[in-house]
Design an enzyme around this catalytic site. Sequence first.
Site, mmCIF file in Angstrom:
data_model
loop_
_atom_site.group_PDB
_atom_site.id
_atom_site.type_symbol
_atom_site.label_atom_id
_atom_site.label_comp_id
_atom_site.label_asym_id
_atom_site.label_seq_id
_atom_site.Cartn_x
_atom_site.Cartn_y
_atom_site.Cartn_z
ATOM 1 N N HIS A 1 -28.541 -81.900 26.361
ATOM 2 C CA HIS A 1 -28.217 -82.462 27.675
ATOM 3 C C HIS A 1 -27.905 -83.948 27.501
ATOM 4 O O HIS A 1 -28.027 -84.499 26.398
ATOM 5 C CB HIS A 1 -29.361 -82.242 28.674
ATOM 6 C CG HIS A 1 -30.627 -82.945 28.339
ATOM 7 N ND1 HIS A 1 -31.439 -82.573 27.285
ATOM 8 C CD2 HIS A 1 -31.254 -84.016 28.907
ATOM 9 C CE1 HIS A 1 -32.496 -83.354 27.229
ATOM 10 N NE2 HIS A 1 -32.400 -84.258 28.205
ATOM 11 N N HIS B 1 -29.190 -86.832 28.766
ATOM 12 C CA HIS B 1 -30.126 -87.939 28.927
ATOM 13 C C HIS B 1 -30.105 -88.819 27.677
ATOM 14 O O HIS B 1 -29.952 -88.336 26.554
ATOM 15 C CB HIS B 1 -31.532 -87.423 29.213
ATOM 16 C CG HIS B 1 -31.689 -86.936 30.623
ATOM 17 N ND1 HIS B 1 -32.772 -86.199 31.046
ATOM 18 C CD2 HIS B 1 -30.888 -87.091 31.722
ATOM 19 C CE1 HIS B 1 -32.634 -85.919 32.342
ATOM 20 N NE2 HIS B 1 -31.500 -86.447 32.763
ATOM 21 N N ASP C 1 -32.119 -90.388 25.719
ATOM 22 C CA ASP C 1 -32.951 -90.204 24.530
ATOM 23 C C ASP C 1 -32.509 -89.027 23.673
ATOM 24 O O ASP C 1 -33.104 -88.762 22.622
ATOM 25 C CB ASP C 1 -34.429 -90.059 24.912
ATOM 26 C CG ASP C 1 -34.689 -88.930 25.895
ATOM 27 O OD1 ASP C 1 -33.924 -88.788 26.864
ATOM 28 O OD2 ASP C 1 -35.673 -88.184 25.710
ATOM 29 N N HIS C 2 -31.451 -88.343 24.096
ATOM 30 C CA HIS C 2 -30.912 -87.229 23.315
ATOM 31 C C HIS C 2 -29.490 -87.484 22.820
ATOM 32 O O HIS C 2 -28.991 -86.710 22.000
ATOM 33 C CB HIS C 2 -30.938 -85.940 24.144
ATOM 34 C CG HIS C 2 -32.318 -85.484 24.483
ATOM 35 N ND1 HIS C 2 -32.939 -84.415 23.871
ATOM 36 C CD2 HIS C 2 -33.232 -85.973 25.365
ATOM 37 C CE1 HIS C 2 -34.160 -84.261 24.363
ATOM 38 N NE2 HIS C 2 -34.351 -85.197 25.275
ATOM 39 N N HIS D 1 -33.697 -78.270 33.334
ATOM 40 C CA HIS D 1 -34.025 -79.685 33.317
ATOM 41 C C HIS D 1 -33.391 -80.329 34.545
ATOM 42 O O HIS D 1 -32.887 -79.636 35.434
ATOM 43 C CB HIS D 1 -33.554 -80.311 32.003
ATOM 44 C CG HIS D 1 -34.211 -81.619 31.688
ATOM 45 N ND1 HIS D 1 -35.559 -81.831 31.850
ATOM 46 C CD2 HIS D 1 -33.697 -82.791 31.224
ATOM 47 C CE1 HIS D 1 -35.847 -83.066 31.499
ATOM 48 N NE2 HIS D 1 -34.737 -83.675 31.121
ATOM 49 N N HIS E 1 -41.128 -83.621 21.668
ATOM 50 C CA HIS E 1 -40.862 -84.458 22.844
ATOM 51 C C HIS E 1 -42.186 -84.954 23.428
ATOM 52 O O HIS E 1 -42.465 -84.832 24.622
ATOM 53 C CB HIS E 1 -40.043 -83.697 23.888
ATOM 54 C CG HIS E 1 -39.307 -84.594 24.836
ATOM 55 N ND1 HIS E 1 -39.835 -85.012 26.037
ATOM 56 C CD2 HIS E 1 -38.085 -85.169 24.755
ATOM 57 C CE1 HIS E 1 -38.974 -85.791 26.655
ATOM 58 N NE2 HIS E 1 -37.898 -85.916 25.894
#
Length: 317
Positions: free
Chosen positions: A61, A63, A65-66, A139, A268
């Site tokens: 996805h 976001h 941090d990914h 999510h 995570h």
Amino acid sequence: MSMRATFLGTGGAVPTTARAPSAFLVNRDGERLLFDCGEGTQRQMMRYGTGFGVSHLFVTHLHGDHILGIPGLIQTLDFNDRDDSLAIHGPPGSKGHLEQLVHAGGYQPGFHVSVHEVRPGNVAYRADDYEVRAFDTEHRTASVGYALVEDDRPGRFDREKAEELGVPVGPAFGRLHAGEDVELEDGTVVRSEQVVGDPRPGRTVVYTGDTRPLNSTVEVACDADLLVHDATFTDEEAERAKQTAHSTAREAARVARDADVRRFALTHISARYAADPSPLLEQAREVYDGEAFVAEDGQKLEVPYADSDGGGAETGE
């Protein structure tokens, strides 16, 4: 055929001194597949010796941090004179955003980068003897998880039976094991099924990215060799897990239990557990009695076939 998983980033949205944002790499007999690419992923690859030869990047996805490690990874690959192409896969609606990251700051990589969207239930990448499938996750934005699923392997070859049937030692053995029938000099036909056992399952590695616990994950992870599941919070933050569309360690463990996976990695991990993540594992083990562990940055794990021995977790440093 070897398969090694390396946890490059096991932290939550806020990195800590011990945990980088999400990144997970699988090296399957030399082919490197990267799942998510949080900030600093290219440095984690250097630090833990995975090499840069990634052929595919699977993004769960959008976001930060990914994905915010993508510009740095692209430029580092380019500065290392990369020639091979790189394919990036992401959930529906992600292509334009991922292309912007590839070309951040107007950068034009000197190697080919392709970006593809994949819907849950579809195959993101098909190789000769395995595929990477996308599956539904839940999510706060469009998201998918990924399952690396190997094809079945041929059954075990019964050499003694083959010799009893008159098959000469040599190439005929290999042909029979590959599924071909063999005609002997006297005209007798030896069928492959006479000397080869039932097909043996390949390996399955499932990576969820950020998600609530779902039946779709249980289904795709059924009998998986390794499940890497969001386990951001303990029970005490269960309501926050719902609000932020993450899983608690206990919820993730229920998925692992219901799917009957061989090994279960909690990842995570919220920064609030930086000093002591042990409560996460304790709560998970109250539900799942298989091999479970809180993944650590740099941890490496051999993924053996279910019918072989060995393959315990290692620490990278």
